[in-house]
Design a protein around this motif. Structure first.
Motif, PDB file in Angstrom:
ATOM      1  N   LYS A 180     -19.153  41.502  40.268  1.00 33.83           N
ATOM      2  CA  LYS A 180     -19.654  40.710  39.365  1.00 33.83           C
ATOM      3  C   LYS A 180     -19.529  39.325  40.072  1.00 33.83           C
ATOM      4  O   LYS A 180     -19.129  39.087  41.068  1.00 33.83           O
ATOM      5  CB  LYS A 180     -18.967  40.797  38.026  1.00 33.83           C
ATOM      6  N   ASN A 181     -20.144  38.245  39.650  1.00 32.95           N
ATOM      7  CA  ASN A 181     -20.161  36.846  40.103  1.00 32.95           C
ATOM      8  C   ASN A 181     -18.899  36.514  39.932  1.00 32.95           C
ATOM      9  O   ASN A 181     -18.148  36.515  38.978  1.00 32.95           O
ATOM     10  CB  ASN A 181     -21.327  35.990  39.231  1.00 32.95           C
ATOM     11  N   PHE A 182     -18.607  35.411  40.698  1.00 33.26           N
ATOM     12  CA  PHE A 182     -17.217  35.248  41.058  1.00 33.26           C
ATOM     13  C   PHE A 182     -16.713  34.323  39.764  1.00 33.26           C
ATOM     14  O   PHE A 182     -15.656  34.488  39.300  1.00 33.26           O
ATOM     15  CB  PHE A 182     -16.733  34.285  42.299  1.00 33.26           C
ATOM     16  N   ASP A 183     -17.663  33.539  39.249  1.00 36.48           N
ATOM     17  CA  ASP A 183     -17.448  32.680  38.354  1.00 36.48           C
ATOM     18  C   ASP A 183     -16.950  33.535  36.936  1.00 36.48           C
ATOM     19  O   ASP A 183     -16.288  32.805  35.972  1.00 36.48           O
ATOM     20  CB  ASP A 183     -18.556  31.794  38.096  1.00 36.48           C
ATOM     21  N   ASP A 184     -17.491  34.774  36.872  1.00 34.50           N
ATOM     22  CA  ASP A 184     -17.379  35.489  35.664  1.00 34.50           C
ATOM     23  C   ASP A 184     -15.719  36.196  35.856  1.00 34.50           C
ATOM     24  O   ASP A 184     -15.513  37.055  34.890  1.00 34.50           O
ATOM     25  CB  ASP A 184     -18.268  36.607  35.461  1.00 34.50           C
ATOM     26  N   ILE A 210       0.158  35.778  40.106  1.00 43.14           N
ATOM     27  CA  ILE A 210      -1.021  35.039  40.681  1.00 43.14           C
ATOM     28  C   ILE A 210      -0.621  33.436  40.814  1.00 43.14           C
ATOM     29  O   ILE A 210      -0.682  32.938  41.947  1.00 43.14           O
ATOM     30  CB  ILE A 210      -2.340  34.903  39.940  1.00 43.14           C
ATOM     31  N   TYR A 211      -0.228  32.741  39.729  1.00 40.06           N
ATOM     32  CA  TYR A 211       0.057  31.270  39.929  1.00 40.06           C
ATOM     33  C   TYR A 211       1.231  31.155  40.920  1.00 40.06           C
ATOM     34  O   TYR A 211       1.416  29.983  41.148  1.00 40.06           O
ATOM     35  CB  TYR A 211       0.341  30.924  38.501  1.00 40.06           C
ATOM     36  N   LEU A 212       2.157  32.060  41.057  1.00 43.21           N
ATOM     37  CA  LEU A 212       3.198  31.793  42.011  1.00 43.21           C
ATOM     38  C   LEU A 212       2.716  31.541  43.311  1.00 43.21           C
ATOM     39  O   LEU A 212       3.291  30.832  44.443  1.00 43.21           O
ATOM     40  CB  LEU A 212       4.236  32.802  42.090  1.00 43.21           C
ATOM     41  N   HIS A 213       1.423  32.194  43.558  1.00 43.32           N
ATOM     42  CA  HIS A 213       1.087  32.283  45.125  1.00 43.32           C
ATOM     43  C   HIS A 213      -0.188  31.259  45.063  1.00 43.32           C
ATOM     44  O   HIS A 213      -0.615  30.796  46.212  1.00 43.32           O
ATOM     45  CB  HIS A 213       0.463  33.665  45.239  1.00 43.32           C
ATOM     46  N   TYR A 214      -1.059  31.170  44.092  1.00 42.53           N
ATOM     47  CA  TYR A 214      -2.283  30.362  44.208  1.00 42.53           C
ATOM     48  C   TYR A 214      -2.393  29.401  43.055  1.00 42.53           C
ATOM     49  O   TYR A 214      -1.998  29.864  41.814  1.00 42.53           O
ATOM     50  CB  TYR A 214      -3.442  31.204  44.255  1.00 42.53           C
ATOM     51  N   MET A 215      -3.027  28.129  43.194  1.00 40.50           N
ATOM     52  CA  MET A 215      -3.178  27.216  41.964  1.00 40.50           C
ATOM     53  C   MET A 215      -4.063  28.005  40.895  1.00 40.50           C
ATOM     54  O   MET A 215      -3.840  27.753  39.665  1.00 40.50           O
ATOM     55  CB  MET A 215      -3.677  26.017  42.403  1.00 40.50           C
ATOM     56  N   TYR A 247      -9.871  29.805  42.545  1.00 46.67           N
ATOM     57  CA  TYR A 247     -10.550  29.341  43.496  1.00 46.67           C
ATOM     58  C   TYR A 247      -9.640  28.852  44.750  1.00 46.67           C
ATOM     59  O   TYR A 247     -10.241  29.137  46.007  1.00 46.67           O
ATOM     60  CB  TYR A 247     -11.060  27.891  42.954  1.00 46.67           C
ATOM     61  N   ASP A 248      -8.387  28.685  44.575  1.00 45.99           N
ATOM     62  CA  ASP A 248      -7.467  28.616  45.713  1.00 45.99           C
ATOM     63  C   ASP A 248      -7.342  29.926  46.532  1.00 45.99           C
ATOM     64  O   ASP A 248      -7.336  29.978  47.538  1.00 45.99           O
ATOM     65  CB  ASP A 248      -6.257  28.158  45.051  1.00 45.99           C
ATOM     66  N   LEU A 249      -7.387  30.979  45.819  1.00 45.08           N
ATOM     67  CA  LEU A 249      -7.307  32.329  46.497  1.00 45.08           C
ATOM     68  C   LEU A 249      -8.260  32.457  47.170  1.00 45.08           C
ATOM     69  O   LEU A 249      -8.335  32.984  48.345  1.00 45.08           O
ATOM     70  CB  LEU A 249      -7.339  33.335  45.125  1.00 45.08           C
TER      71      LEU A 249
END
Length: 182
Positions: free
Chosen positions: A26-30, A47-52, A55-57
């Motif tokens: 699927k599309n990334f935005d979805d 996830i938030y421990l590693h990336y904002m 989009y940051d990921l």
């Protein structure tokens, strides 16, 4: 160099794999953070421990591959085009899931522009517009042409699911570039 906890590396690898696999569907935005967490078998908080955010990921994942290509360019600086391109196409081949998702799908159009920017930087010193058949050509135009053409051929290779082995792709691209840059 400080030691990185293997659990951190394993989690980050799971998240990178998850985002590529989901982008193939699927599309990334979805894609939601919850889907990423489920697919990587981690919690949303992890996830938030590693990336904002997602989009940051994705940005870090793209930067990792561009950095690796740049290192391969530096390592092959004294080689002819064909041999140097074999190093690149081998990397494309071994990282097929990432590059096919980024280049052959509509998943991340901003990767293509980043890839072309990288190619422009790498081809900048290859074009000599002061002599020979390239004399008088606008250097930036010639470099843009080379980078865009190279990117388009690599996209073709992924879109058509590697119709030739990566070595043949490298030989053909190298031969073309040698003709243009001689």
């Amino acid at each position: 160099m400080p030691k990185v906890d293997r659990r951190i590396l394993k989690t980050e690898e799971a998240l990178k794999t998850a985002v590529i696999e989901l982008m193939a569907e699927k599309n990334f935005d979805d894609i939601t953070i919850q889907e990423l967490a489920y697919h990587a078998n981690v919690s949303r908080g992890t996830i938030y421990l590693h990336y904002m955010d997602k989009y940051d990921l994705l940005d870090k994942l793209m930067e990792t591959h561009i950095h690796e290509l740049r290192e391969r360019c530096e390592a092959s600086a004294d080689l002819d085009f064909v041999t140097g391109f074999v190093i690149w196409t081998d990397y494309f081949d071994r990282n097929y899931a990432f590059f096919s998702t980024m280049l052959a799908s509509k998943g991340a159009p901003f990767f293509r522009s980043r890839f072309i920017k990288f190619l422009i930087e790498e081809f900048q010193d290859e074009v000599d517009n002061t002599r020979g058949k390239n004399e008088g050509l606008h250097k930036d135009l010639a470099v843009q042409f080379l980078a865009s053409s190279y990117a388009a051929v690599v996209e073709w290779w992924f879109t058509n699911e590697k119709p030739v082995p990566h070595q043949v792709l490298a030989e053909q691209l190298g031969a073309l570039l040698e003709r243009i840059c001689d």
